[in-house]
Design a protein around this motif. Structure first.
Motif, PDB file in Angstrom:
ATOM      1  N   ILE A   1       0.730  -1.146  -0.103  1.00 14.35           N
ATOM      2  CA  ILE A   1       0.081  -0.109   0.146  1.00 14.35           C
ATOM      3  C   ILE A   1       0.968   1.367   0.123  1.00 14.35           C
ATOM      4  CG2 ILE A   1      -1.609   1.272   1.379  1.00 14.35           C
ATOM      5  CD1 ILE A   1      -2.550  -1.304   2.533  1.00 14.35           C
ATOM      6  N   MET A   2       0.499   1.925  -0.956  1.00 17.06           N
ATOM      7  CA  MET A   2       1.475   3.555  -0.968  1.00 17.06           C
ATOM      8  C   MET A   2       0.391   4.560  -0.952  1.00 17.06           C
ATOM      9  SD  MET A   2       4.563   4.530  -1.154  1.00 17.06           S
ATOM     10  CE  MET A   2       5.682   3.629  -1.945  1.00 17.06           C
ATOM     11  N   LYS A   3       0.506   5.467   0.249  1.00 17.61           N
ATOM     12  CA  LYS A   3      -0.190   6.639   0.439  1.00 17.61           C
ATOM     13  C   LYS A   3       0.605   7.749   0.194  1.00 17.61           C
ATOM     14  CE  LYS A   3      -3.462   4.016   2.430  1.00 17.61           C
ATOM     15  NZ  LYS A   3      -4.912   3.816   1.575  1.00 17.61           N
ATOM     16  N   ARG A   4       0.039   8.858  -0.084  1.00 14.06           N
ATOM     17  CA  ARG A   4       0.585  10.314  -0.481  1.00 14.06           C
ATOM     18  C   ARG A   4       0.023  11.311   0.362  1.00 14.06           C
ATOM     19  NH1 ARG A   4      -0.742  13.575  -5.718  1.00 14.06           N
ATOM     20  NH2 ARG A   4       0.651  15.151  -5.501  1.00 14.06           N
TER      21      ARG A   4
ATOM     22  N   LEU B   1      -5.374  13.479  -5.899  1.00 14.86           N
ATOM     23  CA  LEU B   1      -5.516  13.778  -4.555  1.00 14.86           C
ATOM     24  C   LEU B   1      -7.046  13.334  -4.290  1.00 14.86           C
ATOM     25  CD1 LEU B   1      -4.480  15.557  -2.190  1.00 14.86           C
ATOM     26  CD2 LEU B   1      -5.513  17.470  -3.308  1.00 14.86           C
ATOM     27  N   ASP B   2      -7.276  12.846  -3.204  1.00 13.77           N
ATOM     28  CA  ASP B   2      -8.689  12.193  -2.729  1.00 13.77           C
ATOM     29  C   ASP B   2      -9.400  13.191  -1.680  1.00 13.77           C
ATOM     30  OD1 ASP B   2      -8.448   9.834  -4.261  1.00 13.77           O
ATOM     31  OD2 ASP B   2      -6.981   8.910  -2.699  1.00 13.77           O
ATOM     32  N   LEU B   3      -8.452  13.814  -0.795  1.00 12.61           N
ATOM     33  CA  LEU B   3      -9.270  14.465   0.185  1.00 12.61           C
ATOM     34  C   LEU B   3      -8.382  15.904   0.734  1.00 12.61           C
ATOM     35  CD1 LEU B   3     -11.417  14.799   2.354  1.00 12.61           C
ATOM     36  CD2 LEU B   3     -10.151  13.391   3.713  1.00 12.61           C
TER      37      LEU B   3
ATOM     38  N   GLU C   1      -9.052   3.934   4.706  1.00 11.43           N
ATOM     39  CA  GLU C   1      -7.974   3.496   3.686  1.00 11.43           C
ATOM     40  C   GLU C   1      -8.138   3.375   2.245  1.00 11.43           C
ATOM     41  OE1 GLU C   1      -5.191   2.543   5.167  1.00 11.43           O
ATOM     42  OE2 GLU C   1      -5.590   2.778   7.140  1.00 11.43           O
ATOM     43  N   SER C   2      -9.322   3.689   2.021  1.00 14.58           N
ATOM     44  CA  SER C   2      -9.599   3.878   0.419  1.00 14.58           C
ATOM     45  C   SER C   2      -8.709   5.278   0.083  1.00 14.58           C
ATOM     46  CB  SER C   2     -11.007   3.847   0.235  1.00 14.58           C
ATOM     47  OG  SER C   2     -11.665   5.145   0.577  1.00 14.58           O
TER      48      SER C   2
ATOM     49  N   PRO D   1      -0.903   1.217   5.431  1.00 11.46           N
ATOM     50  CA  PRO D   1      -2.102   1.841   5.732  1.00 11.46           C
ATOM     51  C   PRO D   1      -1.912   3.225   6.587  1.00 11.46           C
ATOM     52  CG  PRO D   1      -1.770   0.026   6.915  1.00 11.46           C
ATOM     53  CD  PRO D   1      -0.626   0.160   6.264  1.00 11.46           C
ATOM     54  N   TRP D   2      -2.877   4.143   6.417  1.00  8.37           N
ATOM     55  CA  TRP D   2      -3.104   5.283   7.496  1.00  8.37           C
ATOM     56  C   TRP D   2      -3.092   4.780   8.861  1.00  8.37           C
ATOM     57  CZ3 TRP D   2      -1.872   9.342   4.799  1.00  8.37           C
ATOM     58  CH2 TRP D   2      -2.431   9.486   3.386  1.00  8.37           C
TER      59      TRP D   2
END
Length: 175
Positions: free
Chosen positions: A2-5, A53-55, A104-105, A155-156
């Motif tokens: 999982i890769m988050k930005r 960007l999601d949020l 997590e989405s 994950p976050w």
């Protein structure tokens, strides 16, 4: 994997010319408006990289809201913006707690907030593999309207435990 930005944007320079004005109501100074405009251009460039960007999470402080309004044209039109009282913080732990609670989405989140919380979170997350130039800039100071871009492996919910890398740290004067 999982890769988050995570993008951390400190509000622009605030105007201190009105004595007795409540801290949360301080507006941006002209210098802060100009710097936020430059950061909008930087964010438009960052939007070209994946994930999108999601949020956007924003402090309710006037200077943060004004910063967001100035960068908003550079953000995807459909990105949701949440103004949250809990983001008007100056300590890192409440901010980290909020970020760990993200759905997590969500693959990419921008936070418009305050120091020293943003600086301490960025320093805590910037692990091995971080960009050396970005790290050296961050080590000096997290000035107003500066933007830290981090990639998080995991994950976050494991933020600050999972490996993270500081990819970029941009200051308005560098743009």
């Amino acid at each position: 994997m999982i890769m988050k930005r995570l993008l951390l944007l400190r509000h622009g320079k605030s105007d201190w010319s009105t004595p007795g004005l409540d801290d949360a109501e301080r507006p941006l100074a002209a210098r802060g408006e100009r710097a936020a405009g430059r950061m909008g251009g930087r964010l438009a460039q960052a939007a070209l990289t994946l994930p999108a960007l999601d949020l956007v999470l924003c402090s309710p402080a006037r200077r943060a809201r004004e910063t967001l309004a100035l960068i908003r044209p550079a953000l995807p039109e459909a990105v949701p913006v949440h103004e949250e009282a809990g983001l008007y913080v100056f300590e890192p732990d409440p901010l980290l707690g909020r970020l760990r609670a993200l759905e997590e989405s969500l693959a990419a989140v921008l936070v418009v907030g305050h120091n020293p919380a943003l600086e301490q979170v960025a320093r805590r997350l910037a692990g091995p593999g971080s960009d050396p130039k970005a790290l050296s800039r961050l080590a000096i100071k997290f000035p107003t309207a500066a933007l830290a871009e981090l990639w998080i492996e995991g994950p976050w919910s494991t933020l600050a435990e999972a490996p993270s890398r500081l990819i970029a740290f941009d200051r308005p004067r560098d743009l």
